[in-house]
Design a protein around this motif. Structure first.
Motif, PDB file in Angstrom:
ATOM      1  N   VAL A 140       0.867  -1.140  -0.043  1.00 34.04           N
ATOM      2  CA  VAL A 140       0.182  -0.070  -0.119  1.00 34.04           C
ATOM      3  C   VAL A 140       0.977   1.220  -0.052  1.00 34.04           C
ATOM      4  CG1 VAL A 140      -1.503   1.281   1.232  1.00 34.04           C
ATOM      5  CG2 VAL A 140      -1.919  -1.068   1.102  1.00 34.04           C
ATOM      6  N   PHE A 141       1.834   1.285   0.829  1.00 33.24           N
ATOM      7  CA  PHE A 141       2.975   2.468   1.062  1.00 33.24           C
ATOM      8  C   PHE A 141       3.251   2.635  -0.517  1.00 33.24           C
ATOM      9  CE2 PHE A 141       7.031   4.294   2.235  1.00 33.24           C
ATOM     10  CZ  PHE A 141       6.384   5.559   2.650  1.00 33.24           C
ATOM     11  N   GLN A 142       4.049   1.531  -1.125  1.00 32.08           N
ATOM     12  CA  GLN A 142       4.518   1.586  -2.407  1.00 32.08           C
ATOM     13  C   GLN A 142       3.599   2.276  -3.485  1.00 32.08           C
ATOM     14  OE1 GLN A 142       7.892   1.033  -2.888  1.00 32.08           O
ATOM     15  NE2 GLN A 142       7.708   0.834  -0.517  1.00 32.08           N
ATOM     16  N   ALA A 143       2.495   1.883  -3.318  1.00 28.60           N
ATOM     17  CA  ALA A 143       1.501   2.345  -4.290  1.00 28.60           C
ATOM     18  C   ALA A 143       1.100   3.907  -4.182  1.00 28.60           C
ATOM     19  CB  ALA A 143       0.232   1.503  -4.066  1.00 28.60           C
ATOM     20  N   MET A 144       1.245   4.037  -2.843  1.00 27.14           N
ATOM     21  CA  MET A 144       0.843   5.476  -2.500  1.00 27.14           C
ATOM     22  C   MET A 144       2.022   6.486  -2.950  1.00 27.14           C
ATOM     23  SD  MET A 144      -0.180   7.081   1.380  1.00 27.14           S
ATOM     24  CE  MET A 144      -1.571   5.952   1.541  1.00 27.14           C
ATOM     25  N   LEU A 145       3.038   5.975  -2.989  1.00 26.40           N
ATOM     26  CA  LEU A 145       4.628   6.641  -3.370  1.00 26.40           C
ATOM     27  C   LEU A 145       4.326   7.165  -4.939  1.00 26.40           C
ATOM     28  CD1 LEU A 145       7.642   4.922  -1.637  1.00 26.40           C
ATOM     29  CD2 LEU A 145       6.416   6.999  -0.883  1.00 26.40           C
ATOM     30  N   ALA A 146       3.762   6.023  -5.585  1.00 24.28           N
ATOM     31  CA  ALA A 146       3.662   5.872  -6.847  1.00 24.28           C
ATOM     32  C   ALA A 146       2.480   7.147  -7.414  1.00 24.28           C
ATOM     33  CB  ALA A 146       3.261   4.747  -7.701  1.00 24.28           C
ATOM     34  N   SER A 147       1.301   7.044  -6.465  1.00 22.50           N
ATOM     35  CA  SER A 147       0.249   7.856  -6.745  1.00 22.50           C
ATOM     36  C   SER A 147       0.605   9.485  -6.370  1.00 22.50           C
ATOM     37  CB  SER A 147      -0.801   7.503  -5.724  1.00 22.50           C
ATOM     38  OG  SER A 147      -1.434   6.069  -5.906  1.00 22.50           O
ATOM     39  N   ALA A 148       1.457   9.424  -5.528  1.00 27.96           N
ATOM     40  CA  ALA A 148       2.002  10.881  -5.105  1.00 27.96           C
ATOM     41  C   ALA A 148       2.748  11.267  -6.367  1.00 27.96           C
ATOM     42  CB  ALA A 148       2.821  10.905  -3.680  1.00 27.96           C
ATOM     43  N   GLU A 149       3.710  10.496  -6.728  1.00 26.20           N
ATOM     44  CA  GLU A 149       4.547  11.108  -7.836  1.00 26.20           C
ATOM     45  C   GLU A 149       3.656  11.527  -9.034  1.00 26.20           C
ATOM     46  OE1 GLU A 149       8.946   9.486  -9.801  1.00 26.20           O
ATOM     47  OE2 GLU A 149       7.303   8.034  -8.989  1.00 26.20           O
ATOM     48  N   HIS A 150       2.680  10.680  -9.521  1.00 21.94           N
ATOM     49  CA  HIS A 150       1.857  10.747 -10.523  1.00 21.94           C
ATOM     50  C   HIS A 150       1.044  12.235 -10.484  1.00 21.94           C
ATOM     51  CE1 HIS A 150       0.045   9.665 -14.330  1.00 21.94           C
ATOM     52  NE2 HIS A 150      -1.084  10.144 -13.952  1.00 21.94           N
ATOM     53  N   ARG A 151       0.516  12.414  -9.239  1.00 25.05           N
ATOM     54  CA  ARG A 151      -0.387  13.593  -9.126  1.00 25.05           C
ATOM     55  C   ARG A 151       0.606  14.803  -8.742  1.00 25.05           C
ATOM     56  NH1 ARG A 151      -5.482  14.919  -8.287  1.00 25.05           N
ATOM     57  NH2 ARG A 151      -5.506  13.479 -10.021  1.00 25.05           N
ATOM     58  N   TRP A 152       1.576  14.735  -8.093  1.00 29.51           N
ATOM     59  CA  TRP A 152       2.516  16.119  -7.777  1.00 29.51           C
ATOM     60  C   TRP A 152       3.793  16.144  -8.324  1.00 29.51           C
ATOM     61  CZ3 TRP A 152      -0.008  13.777  -3.036  1.00 29.51           C
ATOM     62  CH2 TRP A 152      -1.036  14.048  -2.633  1.00 29.51           C
ATOM     63  N   GLY A 153       4.195  15.007  -9.013  1.00 32.27           N
ATOM     64  CA  GLY A 153       5.680  14.949  -9.645  1.00 32.27           C
ATOM     65  C   GLY A 153       6.528  14.443  -8.718  1.00 32.27           C
ATOM     66  N   SER A 154       6.219  14.217  -7.413  1.00 31.15           N
ATOM     67  CA  SER A 154       7.425  13.703  -6.440  1.00 31.15           C
ATOM     68  C   SER A 154       6.651  12.794  -5.508  1.00 31.15           C
ATOM     69  CB  SER A 154       7.940  15.009  -5.551  1.00 31.15           C
ATOM     70  OG  SER A 154       8.572  14.470  -4.449  1.00 31.15           O
ATOM     71  N   PRO A 155       7.502  11.818  -5.238  1.00 24.15           N
ATOM     72  CA  PRO A 155       6.678  10.722  -4.196  1.00 24.15           C
ATOM     73  C   PRO A 155       6.746  11.236  -2.778  1.00 24.15           C
ATOM     74  CG  PRO A 155       9.047  10.113  -4.795  1.00 24.15           C
ATOM     75  CD  PRO A 155       8.630  11.157  -5.647  1.00 24.15           C
ATOM     76  N   VAL A 191      -6.795   8.430  -3.826  1.00 25.56           N
ATOM     77  CA  VAL A 191      -7.275   7.484  -2.916  1.00 25.56           C
ATOM     78  C   VAL A 191      -6.442   6.220  -3.190  1.00 25.56           C
ATOM     79  CG1 VAL A 191      -9.277   5.909  -2.287  1.00 25.56           C
ATOM     80  CG2 VAL A 191      -9.739   8.299  -3.165  1.00 25.56           C
ATOM     81  N   CYS A 192      -5.877   5.726  -2.024  1.00 22.18           N
ATOM     82  CA  CYS A 192      -4.824   4.672  -2.305  1.00 22.18           C
ATOM     83  C   CYS A 192      -5.012   3.959  -0.652  1.00 22.18           C
ATOM     84  CB  CYS A 192      -3.619   5.163  -2.369  1.00 22.18           C
ATOM     85  SG  CYS A 192      -2.484   3.933  -2.556  1.00 22.18           S
ATOM     86  N   GLY A 193      -5.836   2.855  -0.795  1.00 22.03           N
ATOM     87  CA  GLY A 193      -5.835   2.074   0.576  1.00 22.03           C
ATOM     88  C   GLY A 193      -5.877   0.706   0.532  1.00 22.03           C
ATOM     89  N   ALA A 194      -5.963  -0.073   1.645  1.00 21.89           N
ATOM     90  CA  ALA A 194      -5.837  -1.689   1.405  1.00 21.89           C
ATOM     91  C   ALA A 194      -7.214  -2.102   1.501  1.00 21.89           C
ATOM     92  CB  ALA A 194      -5.179  -2.210   2.524  1.00 21.89           C
ATOM     93  N   ALA A 195      -8.285  -1.729   1.678  1.00 22.57           N
ATOM     94  CA  ALA A 195      -9.747  -2.155   1.750  1.00 22.57           C
ATOM     95  C   ALA A 195      -9.907  -2.717   0.310  1.00 22.57           C
ATOM     96  CB  ALA A 195     -10.842  -1.381   1.995  1.00 22.57           C
ATOM     97  N   ASN A 196     -10.700  -4.076   0.438  1.00 26.58           N
ATOM     98  CA  ASN A 196     -11.173  -4.510  -0.876  1.00 26.58           C
ATOM     99  C   ASN A 196     -12.332  -4.056  -1.455  1.00 26.58           C
ATOM    100  OD1 ASN A 196      -9.190  -7.110  -1.416  1.00 26.58           O
ATOM    101  ND2 ASN A 196      -9.907  -7.775   0.775  1.00 26.58           N
ATOM    102  N   ASN A 197     -12.778  -3.947  -2.648  1.00 24.84           N
ATOM    103  CA  ASN A 197     -13.969  -3.743  -3.192  1.00 24.84           C
ATOM    104  C   ASN A 197     -14.436  -2.339  -2.692  1.00 24.84           C
ATOM    105  OD1 ASN A 197     -14.038  -6.330  -4.407  1.00 24.84           O
ATOM    106  ND2 ASN A 197     -14.892  -7.087  -2.300  1.00 24.84           N
ATOM    107  N   GLN A 198     -13.291  -1.303  -2.825  1.00 24.05           N
ATOM    108  CA  GLN A 198     -13.723   0.026  -2.359  1.00 24.05           C
ATOM    109  C   GLN A 198     -14.803   0.548  -3.294  1.00 24.05           C
ATOM    110  OE1 GLN A 198      -9.961   2.301  -2.156  1.00 24.05           O
ATOM    111  NE2 GLN A 198      -8.757   0.362  -1.232  1.00 24.05           N
ATOM    112  N   LEU A 199     -14.884   0.397  -4.566  1.00 16.77           N
ATOM    113  CA  LEU A 199     -16.072   1.080  -5.251  1.00 16.77           C
ATOM    114  C   LEU A 199     -17.099   0.274  -5.054  1.00 16.77           C
ATOM    115  CD1 LEU A 199     -13.879   1.346  -8.525  1.00 16.77           C
ATOM    116  CD2 LEU A 199     -14.090   3.052  -6.811  1.00 16.77           C
ATOM    117  N   ASP A 200     -18.252   1.131  -4.618  1.00 15.40           N
ATOM    118  CA  ASP A 200     -19.501   0.566  -4.114  1.00 15.40           C
ATOM    119  C   ASP A 200     -20.461   0.135  -5.406  1.00 15.40           C
ATOM    120  OD1 ASP A 200     -21.717   0.184  -2.145  1.00 15.40           O
ATOM    121  OD2 ASP A 200     -22.699   1.651  -3.206  1.00 15.40           O
TER     122      ASP A 200
END
Length: 379
Positions: free
Chosen positions: A176-191, A281-290
């Motif tokens: 989850v933390f690794q995916a969050m770093l990738a998400s931050a990098e994509h959104r803000w240009g830096s992890p 949005v980046c988290g561990a829960a399953n089936n987050q999309l209702d």
């Protein structure tokens, strides 16, 4: 003797609609579904093998009563079919040599779970001859896998004493933390997460480990959990963490940069999405999309959604490594690839002009189709 039978139905059977979906809808495509019964122990179970294109199907065993359903057996079958299909996509994007499968044992584990029942279930898994590899899920634990492994060698998620990896939450949270770093990098240009505000909803086994990593990374952390003891444990370790009374208040916090749902599914819905102030949005829960369409709602609001089945795949990576003789360093190295996969999904989404959830499905389907040597994986 354990009875392993193919799923059958009649027009009057409440499972008819589910089986129709199995054979005829886009959500189907399952290779094999078996119903398992052992009357002496009270075992009733469903094992669904969605795909073995990439290798033996791998997925956990859920133990649940389905008391909320008019027909528990039908509900269990529908759950197994849906979860097995999801595991196919998860394992494909995790880069594992496994297809997707899932099993459901029907009943209240607090009332009917016994050693004899678990051994009978293990014999059901063994009857599939290695087409399905099981692990823990809701209602089953490491100690249960140790029992099941006594009657079936295709079992992962066992204790270290039995040659297993033990609790998979460590690599789940790491992924989850690794995916969050990738998400931050994509959104803000830096992890870089220093100074970012991250809201973690659910600080149980996975969530509290994620908080540890976020604090170390310099993030400001908000937490919420229905269990006050879980919040107290986090704040005892990290007094600087802020507890928020409700999920609604958490997602609506104007300072929120990243929302990390790490508890129940269905949390991204028609009520919460309009409240959401986070950019990611980046988290561990399953089936987050209702429901289908929520991924587009998020994209329309400018929210970058990291697909949950990619984000939380560190756990399945960990248990899959057991089959080669568990090595934590090797499994962690594999889980680190979640960052690269998440980055690839965002790039594909931008190129195709679709939400990341759609892009993730397309990448998974492409990998499965290539393995099968066809144009469409589930045609």
């Amino acid at each position: 003797m354990t009875d392993v039978r193919p799923a059958v139905t009649t027009d009057s059977n409440p499972a008819a609609e589910v089986l129709d979906a199995l054979f005829h809808s886009d959500q189907g495509g399952h290779e094999q579904v078996v119903l398992c019964q052992d009357r002496p122990t009270g075992l009733r179970a469903v094992i669904a093998v969605h795909s073995t294109a990439l290798g033996p199907a791998l997925g956990g065993t859920r133990f649940h009563a389905y008391q909320e359903a008019d027909h528990p057996e039908s509900a269990a079958l529908a759950d197994a079919l849906r979860l097995a299909r999801g595991m196919t996509y998860k394992n494909a994007l995790a880069g594992l040599p496994h297809g997707g499968g899932k099993a459901v044992i029907i009943g209240d584990p607090e009332k009917i779970k016994t050693e004899e029942l678990l051994l009978a279930y293990g014999r059901c898994v063994a009857a599939l001859g290695g087409r399905y590899v099981t692990a823990c899920d809701v209602g089953t634990y490491v100690q249960d896998m140790d029992v099941i492994a006594r009657s079936n060698r295709w079992t992962t998620g066992r204790s270290p004493e039995q040659g297993g990896a033990g609790d998979s939450s460590v690599l789940t949270s790491y992924g989850v933390f690794q995916a969050m770093l990738a998400s931050a990098e994509h959104r803000w240009g830096s992890p870089e997460l220093t100074g970012r505000t991250v809201g973690v909803a659910g600080v149980g086994k996975v969530g509290h480990l994620l908080v540890d990593q976020l604090v170390e990374a310099g993030a400001r952390v908000l937490v919420n959990d229905v269990n006050p003891a879980a919040v107290a444990r986090v704040r005892a370790a990290h007094p600087e963490v802020t507890a928020v009374p409700s999920v609604d208040e958490l997602v609506a916090d104007p300072a929120l940069d990243i929302y990390a749902p790490c508890a129940l599914g269905g949390v991204l819905n028609d009520r919460t999405v309009p409240l959401l102030r986070a950019a990611i949005v980046c988290g561990a829960a399953n089936n987050q999309l209702d429901h289908p369409g929520v991924e587009k709602d998020l994209a329309d609001r400018g929210v970058l959604y990291a697909p949950d089945y990619v984000v939380n795949s560190g756990g399945v990576i960990q248990v899959a490594d057991e089959l080669s003789g568990f090595n934590f360093a090797r499994a962690k190295e594999k889980a680190a690839e979640i960052r690269l996969t998440t980055r690839e999904i965002f790039q594909r989404a931008d190129a195709d002009g679709v939400p990341p959830a759609v892009a993730a499905d397309r990448i998974a389907e492409q990998r499965i189709a290539q393995a099968r040597g066809v144009d469409r994986p589930f045609a």
